[in-house]
Design a protein around this motif. Structure first.
Motif, short mmCIF file in Angstrom:
data_model
loop_
_atom_site.label_atom_id
_atom_site.label_comp_id
_atom_site.label_asym_id
_atom_site.label_seq_id
_atom_site.Cartn_x
_atom_site.Cartn_y
_atom_site.Cartn_z
N SER A 17 0.83 -1.21 0.00
CA SER A 17 0.00 0.00 0.00
C SER A 17 0.86 1.25 0.00
CB SER A 17 -0.91 0.00 1.23
OG SER A 17 -1.80 -1.08 1.21
N VAL A 63 -8.40 0.17 -11.41
CA VAL A 63 -8.07 0.41 -10.00
C VAL A 63 -9.28 0.26 -9.07
CG1 VAL A 63 -6.25 1.99 -10.72
CG2 VAL A 63 -8.46 2.93 -9.99
N ARG A 66 -9.35 -1.29 -5.43
CA ARG A 66 -7.99 -1.27 -4.87
C ARG A 66 -7.59 0.14 -4.42
NH1 ARG A 66 -3.75 -2.24 -7.90
NH2 ARG A 66 -4.69 -1.57 -9.88
N ASN A 83 -4.06 0.39 -2.50
CA ASN A 83 -3.92 -0.91 -1.84
C ASN A 83 -3.74 -2.00 -2.89
OD1 ASN A 83 -4.31 0.31 0.69
ND2 ASN A 83 -6.53 -0.03 0.61
N ASN A 84 -3.15 -3.10 -2.46
CA ASN A 84 -2.94 -4.24 -3.37
C ASN A 84 -2.28 -3.76 -4.67
OD1 ASN A 84 -2.98 -6.84 -4.37
ND2 ASN A 84 -5.10 -6.69 -5.09
N LYS A 86 -0.04 -3.26 -7.90
CA LYS A 86 0.41 -4.18 -8.92
C LYS A 86 1.53 -3.54 -9.75
CE LYS A 86 -4.21 -6.20 -9.42
NZ LYS A 86 -5.32 -6.50 -10.37
N ASP A 89 0.77 -0.68 -11.97
CA ASP A 89 0.47 0.62 -11.38
C ASP A 89 1.69 1.55 -11.41
OD1 ASP A 89 -1.46 -1.04 -8.82
OD2 ASP A 89 -2.19 -0.09 -10.67
#
Length: 120
Positions: A17, A63, A66, A83-84, A86, A89
């Protein structure tokens, strides 16, 4: 003149995060939309999330579930909770502020961007 400053970028592991902040300052009468955009290397800038003065939000499909955008109207600040995270991103994240100033009326203002890298 409206100044927009992003902060909070950095390196985060996949699944981790990060919280980005966007602060607007200057001769601001009011702020309409505040939005986060991102631009990955070699790609066009894309909308990530946007929030109105009333708190309505809209997200890119990539997104949803997330990322969460929020804002503090008293501080002219918006946030993007990631959050979470990848690897996809990974990008430079830019804040856009649609603000009204006494001198110029409505205008769109951009920050200088903050880099987010999602990697193990």
């Amino acid at each position: 003149q409206v100044h927009v400053v992003e902060s909070g970028g950095g390196l985060v592991q996949p699944g981790g995060s990060l919280r980005l902040s966007c602060a607007a300052s200057g001769s601001i009468f009011s702020i309409d939309f505040m939005g986060w955009y991102r631009q990955a290397q070699g790609k066009q800038r894309e909308l990530v999330a946007v929030i109105t003065s009333g708190g309505s939000t809209n997200y890119a499909d990539s997104v949803k579930g997330r990322f969460t955008i929020s804002r503090d109207n008293a501080k002219n600040t918006a946030y993007l909770q990631m959050n979470n995270a990848k690897p996809e991103d990974t990008a430079a994240y830019y804040c856009n502020v649609a603000a009204y100033t006494p001198r110029y009326g409505r205008g769109d203002y951009w920050g200088q961007g903050t880099q987010v890298i999602v990697s193990s």
